[in-house]
Design an enzyme around this catalytic site. Structure first.
Site, PDB file in Angstrom:
ATOM      1  N   GLU A 132     -20.097   9.398 -15.811  1.00  0.00           N
ATOM      2  CA  GLU A 132     -19.433  10.532 -15.151  1.00  0.00           C
ATOM      3  C   GLU A 132     -19.981  11.825 -15.741  1.00  0.00           C
ATOM      4  OE1 GLU A 132     -15.208   9.885 -15.456  1.00  0.00           O
ATOM      5  OE2 GLU A 132     -15.322   8.083 -14.202  1.00  0.00           O
ATOM      6  N   PRO A 133     -19.672  12.966 -15.116  1.00  0.00           N
ATOM      7  CA  PRO A 133     -20.229  14.221 -15.640  1.00  0.00           C
ATOM      8  C   PRO A 133     -19.917  14.451 -17.123  1.00  0.00           C
ATOM      9  CG  PRO A 133     -19.272  14.587 -13.481  1.00  0.00           C
ATOM     10  CD  PRO A 133     -18.928  13.175 -13.871  1.00  0.00           C
ATOM     11  N   SER A 137     -22.076   7.642 -22.857  1.00  0.00           N
ATOM     12  CA  SER A 137     -22.050   6.611 -23.907  1.00  0.00           C
ATOM     13  C   SER A 137     -20.653   6.036 -24.115  1.00  0.00           C
ATOM     14  CB  SER A 137     -22.527   7.208 -25.235  1.00  0.00           C
ATOM     15  OG  SER A 137     -23.777   7.831 -25.086  1.00  0.00           O
ATOM     16  N   THR A 164     -28.205   5.608 -10.030  1.00  0.00           N
ATOM     17  CA  THR A 164     -29.542   5.286  -9.538  1.00  0.00           C
ATOM     18  C   THR A 164     -29.397   4.466  -8.267  1.00  0.00           C
ATOM     19  OG1 THR A 164     -30.358   5.280 -11.803  1.00  0.00           O
ATOM     20  CG2 THR A 164     -31.731   4.167 -10.163  1.00  0.00           C
ATOM     21  N   GLU A 256     -25.747  -5.969 -21.216  1.00  0.00           N
ATOM     22  CA  GLU A 256     -26.552  -6.726 -22.194  1.00  0.00           C
ATOM     23  C   GLU A 256     -27.826  -7.252 -21.539  1.00  0.00           C
ATOM     24  OE1 GLU A 256     -24.295  -9.339 -24.807  1.00  0.00           O
ATOM     25  OE2 GLU A 256     -25.986 -10.734 -24.686  1.00  0.00           O
ATOM     26  N   ARG A 259     -30.119  -4.427 -20.813  1.00  0.00           N
ATOM     27  CA  ARG A 259     -30.929  -3.951 -21.944  1.00  0.00           C
ATOM     28  C   ARG A 259     -32.234  -4.724 -22.047  1.00  0.00           C
ATOM     29  NH1 ARG A 259     -25.559  -2.866 -25.461  1.00  0.00           N
ATOM     30  NH2 ARG A 259     -25.290  -0.798 -24.561  1.00  0.00           N
ATOM     31  N   ARG A 284     -64.838   9.089 -22.937  1.00  0.00           N
ATOM     32  CA  ARG A 284     -64.928  10.484 -23.376  1.00  0.00           C
ATOM     33  C   ARG A 284     -65.721  10.584 -24.684  1.00  0.00           C
ATOM     34  NH1 ARG A 284     -64.315  15.593 -21.319  1.00  0.00           N
ATOM     35  NH2 ARG A 284     -63.647  17.048 -22.951  1.00  0.00           N
ATOM     36  N   HIS A 354     -56.052  11.882 -24.277  1.00  0.00           N
ATOM     37  CA  HIS A 354     -56.652  12.491 -23.082  1.00  0.00           C
ATOM     38  C   HIS A 354     -56.935  13.989 -23.259  1.00  0.00           C
ATOM     39  CE1 HIS A 354     -55.725   8.782 -20.954  1.00  0.00           C
ATOM     40  NE2 HIS A 354     -56.306   9.255 -19.867  1.00  0.00           N
ATOM     41  N   GLU A 379     -28.861   2.522 -19.999  1.00  0.00           N
ATOM     42  CA  GLU A 379     -28.332   1.293 -20.602  1.00  0.00           C
ATOM     43  C   GLU A 379     -28.056   1.478 -22.098  1.00  0.00           C
ATOM     44  OE1 GLU A 379     -29.739   1.089 -17.823  1.00  0.00           O
ATOM     45  OE2 GLU A 379     -29.696  -0.915 -16.921  1.00  0.00           O
TER      46      GLU A 379
HETATM   47  C1  LIG Z   1     -32.308   9.034 -14.608  1.00  0.00           C
HETATM   48  C2  LIG Z   1     -31.015   8.422 -15.038  1.00  0.00           C
HETATM   49  C3  LIG Z   1     -30.504   7.351 -14.335  1.00  0.00           C
HETATM   50  C4  LIG Z   1     -29.259   6.818 -14.684  1.00  0.00           C
HETATM   51  N1  LIG Z   1     -28.731   5.798 -13.939  1.00  0.00           N
HETATM   52  C5  LIG Z   1     -27.462   5.405 -14.172  1.00  0.00           C
HETATM   53  C6  LIG Z   1     -26.823   4.455 -13.308  1.00  0.00           C
HETATM   54  O1  LIG Z   1     -27.440   3.928 -12.376  1.00  0.00           O
HETATM   55  N2  LIG Z   1     -25.512   4.162 -13.516  1.00  0.00           N
HETATM   56  C7  LIG Z   1     -24.794   4.715 -14.538  1.00  0.00           C
HETATM   57  O2  LIG Z   1     -23.621   4.393 -14.674  1.00  0.00           O
HETATM   58  N3  LIG Z   1     -25.369   5.595 -15.394  1.00  0.00           N
HETATM   59  C8  LIG Z   1     -26.686   5.959 -15.237  1.00  0.00           C
HETATM   60  N4  LIG Z   1     -27.271   6.870 -16.067  1.00  0.00           N
HETATM   61  C9  LIG Z   1     -26.477   7.491 -17.118  1.00  0.00           C
HETATM   62  C10 LIG Z   1     -26.833   6.995 -18.521  1.00  0.00           C
HETATM   63  O3  LIG Z   1     -26.365   5.682 -18.688  1.00  0.00           O
HETATM   64  C11 LIG Z   1     -26.244   7.997 -19.515  1.00  0.00           C
HETATM   65  O4  LIG Z   1     -26.950   9.210 -19.396  1.00  0.00           O
HETATM   66  C12 LIG Z   1     -26.301   7.467 -20.930  1.00  0.00           C
HETATM   67  O5  LIG Z   1     -25.406   6.407 -21.105  1.00  0.00           O
HETATM   68  C13 LIG Z   1     -25.990   8.555 -21.943  1.00  0.00           C
HETATM   69  O6  LIG Z   1     -24.799   9.201 -21.619  1.00  0.00           O
HETATM   70  P1  LIG Z   1     -24.725  10.806 -21.543  1.00  0.00           P
HETATM   71  O7  LIG Z   1     -25.887  11.276 -20.778  1.00  0.00           O
HETATM   72  O8  LIG Z   1     -23.377  11.166 -21.068  1.00  0.00           O
HETATM   73  O9  LIG Z   1     -24.921  11.265 -23.027  1.00  0.00           O
HETATM   74  P2  LIG Z   1     -23.759  11.373 -24.129  1.00  0.00           P
HETATM   75  O10 LIG Z   1     -22.982  10.122 -24.181  1.00  0.00           O
HETATM   76  O11 LIG Z   1     -23.036  12.649 -23.932  1.00  0.00           O
HETATM   77  O12 LIG Z   1     -24.660  11.479 -25.439  1.00  0.00           O
HETATM   78  C14 LIG Z   1     -25.339  12.677 -25.792  1.00  0.00           C
HETATM   79  C15 LIG Z   1     -26.081  12.428 -27.096  1.00  0.00           C
HETATM   80  O13 LIG Z   1     -25.137  12.092 -28.120  1.00  0.00           O
HETATM   81  C16 LIG Z   1     -25.460  10.820 -28.678  1.00  0.00           C
HETATM   82  N5  LIG Z   1     -24.225  10.112 -29.014  1.00  0.00           N
HETATM   83  C17 LIG Z   1     -23.180   9.842 -28.202  1.00  0.00           C
HETATM   84  N6  LIG Z   1     -22.245   9.164 -28.899  1.00  0.00           N
HETATM   85  C18 LIG Z   1     -22.715   8.994 -30.151  1.00  0.00           C
HETATM   86  C19 LIG Z   1     -22.227   8.365 -31.335  1.00  0.00           C
HETATM   87  N7  LIG Z   1     -21.042   7.736 -31.361  1.00  0.00           N
HETATM   88  N8  LIG Z   1     -23.008   8.381 -32.454  1.00  0.00           N
HETATM   89  C20 LIG Z   1     -24.211   8.983 -32.426  1.00  0.00           C
HETATM   90  N9  LIG Z   1     -24.743   9.591 -31.348  1.00  0.00           N
HETATM   91  C21 LIG Z   1     -23.997   9.599 -30.224  1.00  0.00           C
HETATM   92  C22 LIG Z   1     -26.272  10.109 -27.608  1.00  0.00           C
HETATM   93  O14 LIG Z   1     -27.102   9.091 -28.179  1.00  0.00           O
HETATM   94  C23 LIG Z   1     -27.068  11.264 -27.032  1.00  0.00           C
HETATM   95  O15 LIG Z   1     -28.164  11.524 -27.874  1.00  0.00           O
HETATM   96  C24 LIG Z   1     -28.540   7.365 -15.787  1.00  0.00           C
HETATM   97  C25 LIG Z   1     -29.091   8.430 -16.515  1.00  0.00           C
HETATM   98  C26 LIG Z   1     -30.316   8.957 -16.155  1.00  0.00           C
HETATM   99  C27 LIG Z   1     -30.863  10.121 -16.941  1.00  0.00           C
END
Ligand SMILES: Cc1cc2nc3c(=O)[nH]c(=O)nc-3n(C[C@H](O)[C@H](O)[C@H](O)COP(=O)(O)OP(=O)(O)OC[C@H]3O[C@@H](n4cnc5c(N)ncnc54)[C@H](O)[C@@H]3O)c2cc1C
Length: 399
Positions: A132-133, A137, A164, A256, A259, A284, A354, A379
């Site tokens: 969600e927005p 994680s 996706t 899982e 991953r 090159r 490159h 994932e």
């Molecule tokens: C191109 C793309 C396609 C995607 N497709 C899908 C999809 O099909 N379905 C879906 O459900 N999601 C999808 N996602 C979402 C993706 O799973 C999330 O972006 C990902 O899980 C990370 O969540 P976040 O972006 O909210 O980052 P956040 O959870 O906000 O994390 C931000 C940063 O904080 C770190 N962090 C967070 N918690 C901790 C902690 N406890 N300890 C240490 N570090 C931490 C993270 O590692 C990261 O570096 C997609 C994302 C992208 C970019």
């Protein structure tokens, strides 16, 4: 462990035949056009149509439903080859694979009969939606809700992010909170199978805004899904009535295998970066000889090649353990972490090799350099993988 080390990368005759077929498909049909689709951010429809004909949407779906009935190991080999061509192509099958896994493992007989035959042919493709927005994680922190209507259906409300295949899929596995007060929160979460018309961006209760603009991983769309009273019938709770409250556990199980799938994508990207670096560095010349003959460059090649081999071994080990019915949570986390970081590192080293041309859109590595970082995020980010790996190591080595 039940799997001997020397068998990790061995292939059966069937695996050799299918990976060779997919490699040729990538060489002939994907690599020559990937740049064009990437630069235009255009969905690769003709490639996807050919993938349907090759049966690639039904690789892991049992034969009784019209699929190939192959295991995770073979699937990972296929994904490596597709990703070597272009990770957006593996992105089209990736969420579909997770959707099929959810149905095969947790679906009711009616749900399997209804969806799997059309999924096996690629007639309908699947997406999954947790993020969600404000939450990625920390999945238990999602805010989308599902409540029972007087008519017995479930009504979904809330905003999903980063889906996706969000627009062109025909069904989306959506995680929502049926009991927002549950403690711990995961016990109040349910997975809903949401059917929709592929390509239609507005239906009662659901709006799909224009696709998110991304730095890489183009061609395949990532979208938001805005639910506002979207109704899902009771029999579309994954697993039927018993599935209410099981959504978090079901999704974590699917992640899982997801991953292992992302790890295989990492191997494919790292492998392609190595191939490009090997070729360019022998063509090159600088200071009177091919740059490959400068030790600094050959050391880069050595490290890149070693990363590919190690990433592939980890990925195959995780896949084979899962296929053998053994625990593979730790191994899948390690494979995902190492292979995705290897893809990112090999892409950067290949770009460096490159020189200026690596920065030009005329060269494939420019796209790969933009594509690779996605693997560090989806994932579960690298930080989240390390949390999983650390926790599992301690669990398995209690004193
Ligand atoms: C191109 C793309 C396609 C995607 N497709 C899908 C999809 O099909 N379905 C879906 O459900 N999601 C999808 N996602 C979402 C993706 O799973 C999330 O972006 C990902 O899980 C990370 O969540 P976040 O972006 O909210 O980052 P956040 O959870 O906000 O994390 C931000 C940063 O904080 C770190 N962090 C967070 N918690 C901790 C902690 N406890 N300890 C240490 N570090 C931490 C993270 O590692 C990261 O570096 C997609 C994302 C992208 C970019």
């Amino acid at each position: 462990m039940a799997v001997a080390a020397d068998t990790y990368t061995q292939k059966t005759d069937e695996q050799k035949a299918i990976t060779e077929m997919v490699r040729q498909f990538a060489d002939n049909e994907i690599i020559p056009v990937a740049e064009e689709y990437d630069h235009e951010d255009k969905f690769p429809e003709p490639i996807v149509e050919q993938m349907k004909e090759l049966g690639l949407f039904g690789v892991t779906i049992p034969e009784e439903y019209g699929g190939m009935g192959l295991d995770l190991t073979t699937y990972a080999m296929i994904v490596e080859e597709l990703s070597r061509g272009w990770i957006s192509i593996s992105g089209v099958v990736n969420t579909h694979f997770i959707g099929s896994y959810l149905l095969m493992k947790f679906g009711t007989e009616e749900q399997k009969d209804h969806f799997l035959p059309r999924m096996a042919t690629g007639e309908i493709r699947a997406a999954f939606s947790l993020s969600e927005p404000e939450v990625g994680s920390d999945v238990q922190g999602i805010k989308s809700t599902a409540k029972k209507t007087d008519g017995g259906n479930w009504e979904l409300n809330g905003q999903k992010m980063w889906v996706t295949n969000g627009l062109l899929s025909g069904l989306v596995f959506v995680l929502a909170k049926n009991d927002p007060k549950a403690d711990p929160p995961y016990k109040g979460m349910t997975c809903f199978i949401c059917e929709k018309e592929p390509g239609v961006d507005k239906v009662p209760g659901l709006t799909i805004p224009p696709k998110i603009k991304k730095m890489g991983y183009k061609g395949v769309e990532s979208t938001e899904l805005v639910f506002d009273g979207f109704e899902v019938s009771e029999d579309r709770v994954l697993g039927g009535p018993d599935g209410v409250g099981q959504g978090f556990v079901q999704m974590m199980d699917a992640l899982e295998v997801g991953r292992v799938n992302v790890a295989a994508r990492g191997v494919g990207v790292a492998q392609r970066a190595l191939e490009l670096a090997l070729r360019y560095s022998q063509e090159r010349k600088a200071f009177g000889k091919p740059i490959a003959q400068h030790q600094a460059i050959s050391f880069k090649l050595a490290e890149m090649g070693t990363r590919v081999e190690a990433a592939r071994l980890l990925t195959m080990k995780a896949a084979r353990l899962k296929d053998a019915g053994e625990r593979s949570d730790l191994e899948a986390g390690m494979a995902k972490l190492f292979a995705s970081e290897s893809a990112k590192e090999n892409a950067e080293e290949c770009l460096r090799i490159h020189g200026g041309y690596g920065y030009s859109k005329e060269y494939e590595i420019e796209r790969i350099y933009r594509d690779a970082p996605l693997l560090l995020i989806g994932e579960g980010t690298s930080e989240i993988q390390k949390m999983v790996i650390g926790r599992k190591l301690l669990e398995r080595n209690k004193i």
